[in-house]
Design a protein around this motif. Structure first.
Motif, PDB file in Angstrom:
ATOM      1  N   TRP A  57      -1.821  15.283   6.624  1.00  0.00           N
ATOM      2  CA  TRP A  57      -0.853  15.838   7.570  1.00  0.00           C
ATOM      3  C   TRP A  57      -1.326  17.207   8.064  1.00  0.00           C
ATOM      4  CZ3 TRP A  57       2.378  14.030  10.729  1.00  0.00           C
ATOM      5  CH2 TRP A  57       3.401  14.808  11.286  1.00  0.00           C
ATOM      6  N   MET A  58      -1.838  18.000   7.125  1.00  0.00           N
ATOM      7  CA  MET A  58      -2.416  19.304   7.446  1.00  0.00           C
ATOM      8  C   MET A  58      -3.823  19.360   6.857  1.00  0.00           C
ATOM      9  SD  MET A  58       0.023  20.948   9.047  1.00  0.00           S
ATOM     10  CE  MET A  58      -0.573  22.633   9.022  1.00  0.00           C
ATOM     11  N   PRO A  59      -4.764  20.054   7.512  1.00  0.00           N
ATOM     12  CA  PRO A  59      -6.070  20.236   6.877  1.00  0.00           C
ATOM     13  C   PRO A  59      -5.899  21.047   5.599  1.00  0.00           C
ATOM     14  CG  PRO A  59      -5.852  21.659   8.810  1.00  0.00           C
ATOM     15  CD  PRO A  59      -4.663  20.757   8.811  1.00  0.00           C
ATOM     16  N   MET A  60      -6.609  20.678   4.557  1.00  0.00           N
ATOM     17  CA  MET A  60      -6.396  21.302   3.257  1.00  0.00           C
ATOM     18  C   MET A  60      -7.707  21.731   2.624  1.00  0.00           C
ATOM     19  SD  MET A  60      -3.397  18.908   1.632  1.00  0.00           S
ATOM     20  CE  MET A  60      -3.124  20.112   0.333  1.00  0.00           C
ATOM     21  N   ARG A  61      -7.696  22.925   2.042  1.00  0.00           N
ATOM     22  CA  ARG A  61      -8.836  23.385   1.266  1.00  0.00           C
ATOM     23  C   ARG A  61      -8.881  22.621  -0.060  1.00  0.00           C
ATOM     24  NH1 ARG A  61      -5.951  28.008   2.016  1.00  0.00           N
ATOM     25  NH2 ARG A  61      -5.721  28.163  -0.252  1.00  0.00           N
ATOM     26  N   PRO A  62     -10.053  22.545  -0.691  1.00  0.00           N
ATOM     27  CA  PRO A  62     -10.133  21.838  -1.976  1.00  0.00           C
ATOM     28  C   PRO A  62      -9.170  22.374  -3.019  1.00  0.00           C
ATOM     29  CG  PRO A  62     -12.326  22.210  -1.108  1.00  0.00           C
ATOM     30  CD  PRO A  62     -11.371  22.951  -0.200  1.00  0.00           C
ATOM     31  N   ASP A  63      -8.944  23.706  -3.040  1.00  0.00           N
ATOM     32  CA  ASP A  63      -8.068  24.259  -4.065  1.00  0.00           C
ATOM     33  C   ASP A  63      -6.589  23.988  -3.790  1.00  0.00           C
ATOM     34  OD1 ASP A  63      -7.917  25.974  -1.862  1.00  0.00           O
ATOM     35  OD2 ASP A  63      -7.669  27.760  -3.089  1.00  0.00           O
ATOM     36  N   GLU A  64      -6.272  23.398  -2.630  1.00  0.00           N
ATOM     37  CA  GLU A  64      -4.888  23.033  -2.335  1.00  0.00           C
ATOM     38  C   GLU A  64      -4.564  21.607  -2.775  1.00  0.00           C
ATOM     39  OE1 GLU A  64      -3.333  25.331   1.505  1.00  0.00           O
ATOM     40  OE2 GLU A  64      -5.154  24.200   1.927  1.00  0.00           O
ATOM     41  N   VAL A  65      -5.575  20.890  -3.251  1.00  0.00           N
ATOM     42  CA  VAL A  65      -5.393  19.529  -3.746  1.00  0.00           C
ATOM     43  C   VAL A  65      -5.554  19.556  -5.259  1.00  0.00           C
ATOM     44  CG1 VAL A  65      -6.297  17.165  -3.676  1.00  0.00           C
ATOM     45  CG2 VAL A  65      -6.323  18.581  -1.606  1.00  0.00           C
ATOM     46  N   PRO A  66      -4.657  18.921  -6.026  1.00  0.00           N
ATOM     47  CA  PRO A  66      -4.825  18.889  -7.486  1.00  0.00           C
ATOM     48  C   PRO A  66      -6.202  18.387  -7.874  1.00  0.00           C
ATOM     49  CG  PRO A  66      -2.668  18.039  -6.886  1.00  0.00           C
ATOM     50  CD  PRO A  66      -3.420  18.227  -5.594  1.00  0.00           C
TER      51      PRO A  66
ATOM     52  N   GLU B 180       1.281  19.263 -13.935  1.00  0.00           N
ATOM     53  CA  GLU B 180       0.525  20.012 -14.928  1.00  0.00           C
ATOM     54  C   GLU B 180      -0.184  21.214 -14.327  1.00  0.00           C
ATOM     55  OE1 GLU B 180      -2.117  17.606 -17.119  1.00  0.00           O
ATOM     56  OE2 GLU B 180      -0.592  16.170 -17.755  1.00  0.00           O
ATOM     57  N   ASN B 181      -0.702  21.075 -13.120  1.00  0.00           N
ATOM     58  CA  ASN B 181      -1.465  22.173 -12.526  1.00  0.00           C
ATOM     59  C   ASN B 181      -1.337  22.149 -11.012  1.00  0.00           C
ATOM     60  OD1 ASN B 181      -3.210  24.379 -12.402  1.00  0.00           O
ATOM     61  ND2 ASN B 181      -5.020  23.082 -12.249  1.00  0.00           N
ATOM     62  N   PRO B 182      -0.113  22.288 -10.493  1.00  0.00           N
ATOM     63  CA  PRO B 182       0.072  22.223  -9.045  1.00  0.00           C
ATOM     64  C   PRO B 182      -0.371  23.507  -8.376  1.00  0.00           C
ATOM     65  CG  PRO B 182       2.137  22.760 -10.078  1.00  0.00           C
ATOM     66  CD  PRO B 182       1.147  22.546 -11.191  1.00  0.00           C
ATOM     67  N   PRO B 183      -0.620  23.475  -7.050  1.00  0.00           N
ATOM     68  CA  PRO B 183      -0.847  24.720  -6.339  1.00  0.00           C
ATOM     69  C   PRO B 183       0.346  25.644  -6.544  1.00  0.00           C
ATOM     70  CG  PRO B 183      -1.327  22.849  -4.937  1.00  0.00           C
ATOM     71  CD  PRO B 183      -0.661  22.308  -6.165  1.00  0.00           C
ATOM     72  N   GLY B 184       0.070  26.939  -6.720  1.00  0.00           N
ATOM     73  CA  GLY B 184       1.150  27.892  -6.929  1.00  0.00           C
ATOM     74  C   GLY B 184       1.735  27.839  -8.321  1.00  0.00           C
ATOM     75  N   ALA B 185       0.977  27.259  -9.288  1.00  0.00           N
ATOM     76  CA  ALA B 185       1.545  27.074 -10.616  1.00  0.00           C
ATOM     77  C   ALA B 185       1.793  28.372 -11.355  1.00  0.00           C
ATOM     78  CB  ALA B 185       0.617  26.189 -11.446  1.00  0.00           C
ATOM     79  N   SER B 186       1.234  29.490 -10.886  1.00  0.00           N
ATOM     80  CA  SER B 186       1.462  30.754 -11.558  1.00  0.00           C
ATOM     81  C   SER B 186       2.880  31.260 -11.367  1.00  0.00           C
ATOM     82  CB  SER B 186       0.468  31.801 -11.042  1.00  0.00           C
ATOM     83  OG  SER B 186       0.634  31.994  -9.647  1.00  0.00           O
TER      84      SER B 186
ATOM     85  N   VAL C   8       0.862  -1.182   0.000  1.00  0.00           N
ATOM     86  CA  VAL C   8       0.000   0.000   0.000  1.00  0.00           C
ATOM     87  C   VAL C   8       0.898   1.232   0.000  1.00  0.00           C
ATOM     88  CG1 VAL C   8      -1.655   1.339   1.379  1.00  0.00           C
ATOM     89  CG2 VAL C   8      -1.947  -1.126   1.157  1.00  0.00           C
ATOM     90  N   PHE C   9       0.441   2.285  -0.667  1.00  0.00           N
ATOM     91  CA  PHE C   9       1.158   3.563  -0.740  1.00  0.00           C
ATOM     92  C   PHE C   9       0.385   4.578   0.098  1.00  0.00           C
ATOM     93  CE2 PHE C   9       2.077   7.658  -2.758  1.00  0.00           C
ATOM     94  CZ  PHE C   9       3.443   7.594  -3.048  1.00  0.00           C
ATOM     95  N   VAL C  10       1.002   5.085   1.166  1.00  0.00           N
ATOM     96  CA  VAL C  10       0.367   6.077   2.038  1.00  0.00           C
ATOM     97  C   VAL C  10       0.975   7.437   1.719  1.00  0.00           C
ATOM     98  CG1 VAL C  10      -0.046   6.829   4.406  1.00  0.00           C
ATOM     99  CG2 VAL C  10      -0.086   4.384   3.844  1.00  0.00           C
ATOM    100  N   ALA C  11       0.151   8.338   1.208  1.00  0.00           N
ATOM    101  CA  ALA C  11       0.601   9.676   0.822  1.00  0.00           C
ATOM    102  C   ALA C  11       0.205  10.667   1.904  1.00  0.00           C
ATOM    103  CB  ALA C  11      -0.013  10.079  -0.510  1.00  0.00           C
ATOM    104  N   LEU C  12       1.187  11.327   2.491  1.00  0.00           N
ATOM    105  CA  LEU C  12       0.951  12.264   3.592  1.00  0.00           C
ATOM    106  C   LEU C  12       0.653  13.637   3.000  1.00  0.00           C
ATOM    107  CD1 LEU C  12       0.899  11.899   6.629  1.00  0.00           C
ATOM    108  CD2 LEU C  12       3.296  12.584   6.716  1.00  0.00           C
ATOM    109  N   PHE C  13      -0.646  13.926   2.817  1.00  0.00           N
ATOM    110  CA  PHE C  13      -1.077  15.126   2.117  1.00  0.00           C
ATOM    111  C   PHE C  13      -0.774  16.386   2.931  1.00  0.00           C
ATOM    112  CE2 PHE C  13      -4.649  13.635  -0.990  1.00  0.00           C
ATOM    113  CZ  PHE C  13      -3.748  12.762  -1.582  1.00  0.00           C
TER     114      PHE C  13
END
Length: 398
Positions: free
Chosen positions: A122-131, A203-209, A78-83
């Motif tokens: 790992w941290m609470p995240m807003r929807p726009d912080e997730v691809p 392709e479209n990460p947070p902070g991509a600008s 299993v792959f556990v990704a610490l968001f």
């Protein structure tokens, strides 16, 4: 670096993928390490396995860093990704994700099985912080404490009033890992070299600008070193160059620089000077130069070409490397002779003697590179609005 296939009892039950912190190198990632240890304990109790999980901190001093990562990705169940916000800016986290995803898709094609990728907040995240392609994933499964969704693992670890919520969250994650591993029954399978993979978040990460920072490595492989030069700091490719290698620091300098830039909110592109071709006009660049490499005929020629349009330089001179210390003046002279314009730029650092000094020098070089880029880059607005296809999460070779 395709990954060795291990006997079943030696396979890690889960692989922990996380974005490193370098805020305090002497105390870095201790909360992630604690979480990993707690999760391993619960997974070990739940499964009876001798190897509950893998984290890159387990790589032994002197071990081949890429090989150990590849082995774990080729064998884990299993792959556990610490968001976290930093996770989706990390090129290496994206490559780990891509490698495991490729293996999972190859083994599960046509089968009705759940995902073998488990997000952990790992941290609470807003929807726009997730691809966007990952926004449909169930980040908080039913039955987990509400405090976990509100504060993330880091928050419920740090806040004493959530101690019981933390223990319950880890226990439930361990149960989910056991359940998902059994449902997926993912067998070992070799993976491609991480260097050949592209992060699916790129392709479209947070902070991509913000423009990506190009980190160009000017170093030799161990096979191309001058006679007598200690190969301890080198690997099979320039990307494995580790000038500050020690028991406390085993990460190649390019990977380490990429992690530091992620903390600073930058995306990064890492390549060798012999890979990059003509430096793109749309990328601020920082050149990481091994002073021992400037006399290499091919590398020296490429560096002289780059110096016609100067780029900020950082040159590690490890104070604990006796060969470098003994010939520091000679090496510095060679560096200045090959890169006179680049080494003279404000923000360049010719003698960086430690990991801590490198971490201090990198933001200064990047800031100067970005400032110069913003002053000189041409802006060409599109004549018509671009069309952007809806992104989808695909395998790395799609």
């Amino acid at each position: 670096m395709l990954g060795r296939l291990l006997a079943d009892e030696r396979r890690p039950h889960f692989f922990l993928s996380y974005a490193r912190s370098r805020y305090r190198p002497e105390n870095s990632d201790r909360w992630v390490v604690k979480f990993f240890d707690d999760l391993c304990q619960d997974v070990g109790h739940a499964t009876g396995m001798q190897n509950p999980g893998f984290m890159d901190r387990q790589i032994p001093v002197g071990g081949e860093w890429p090989d150990h990562l590849a082995d774990a990705l080729a064998n884990c169940r299993v792959f556990v990704a610490l968001f976290s916000p930093a996770y989706f800016l990390s090129d290496y986290c994206g490559k780990e994700w891509a490698a495991f995803l490729k293996r999972y898709q190859a083994l599960s094609a046509g089968l009705d099985v759940p995902s073998a990728i488990i997000p952990a907040l790992w941290m609470p995240m807003r929807p726009d912080e997730v691809p966007q392609p990952l926004q449909s994933m169930q980040n908080v499964p039913p039955g987990f404490p509400a405090a976990y969704a509100a504060e993330g693992l880091y928050g419920i670890m740090k806040l004493g009033r959530h101690r019981e919520h933390y223990k319950e969250t880890v226990l439930r994650l361990a149960a989910l890992i056991k359940e998902r591993a059994a449902e997926c029954a993912l067998s070992p399978r070799s993976i491609p070299s991480l260097e050949t993979l592209r992060s699916p978040f790129a392709e479209n990460p947070p902070g991509a600008s913000r423009p990506a920072i190009r980190l160009a490595l000017a170093a030799q492989s161990a096979q191309r070193l001058a006679p007598g030069r200690d190969s301890y700091y080198y690997g099979r490719t320039p990307r494995e160059w580790t000038p500050f290698r020690s028991e406390a620091h085993t990460m190649p300098i390019g990977a380490y620089a990429g992690q530091v830039l992620t903390e600073l909110g930058h995306r990064s592109i890492i390549d060798g000077v012999d890979e990059a071709g003509a430096r793109p006009a749309d990328s601020p660049s920082v050149l990481l130069v091994d002073p021992w490499a400037v006399k290499d005929r091919d590398i020296g020629k490429r560096l002289r070409q780059l110096d016609r349009d100067p780029v900020n330089v950082i040159a590690p001179f490890n104070a604990d490397d006796p060969e470098t210390s003994a010939r520091a003046d000679e090496l510095n002279g060679d560096l200045t002779e090959v890169l006179p314009n680049s080494t003279a730029l404000h923000g360049s650092a010719k003698r960086v003697t430690s990991v801590a000094a490198f971490r201090d020098a990198l933001p200064k070089a990047v800031n100067e590179a970005v400032t110069r880029y913003l002053k000189t880059a041409s802006v060409h607005p599109p004549r018509t609005p671009p069309t952007m296809p809806r992104p989808t999460l695909r395998g790395p070779d799609s």
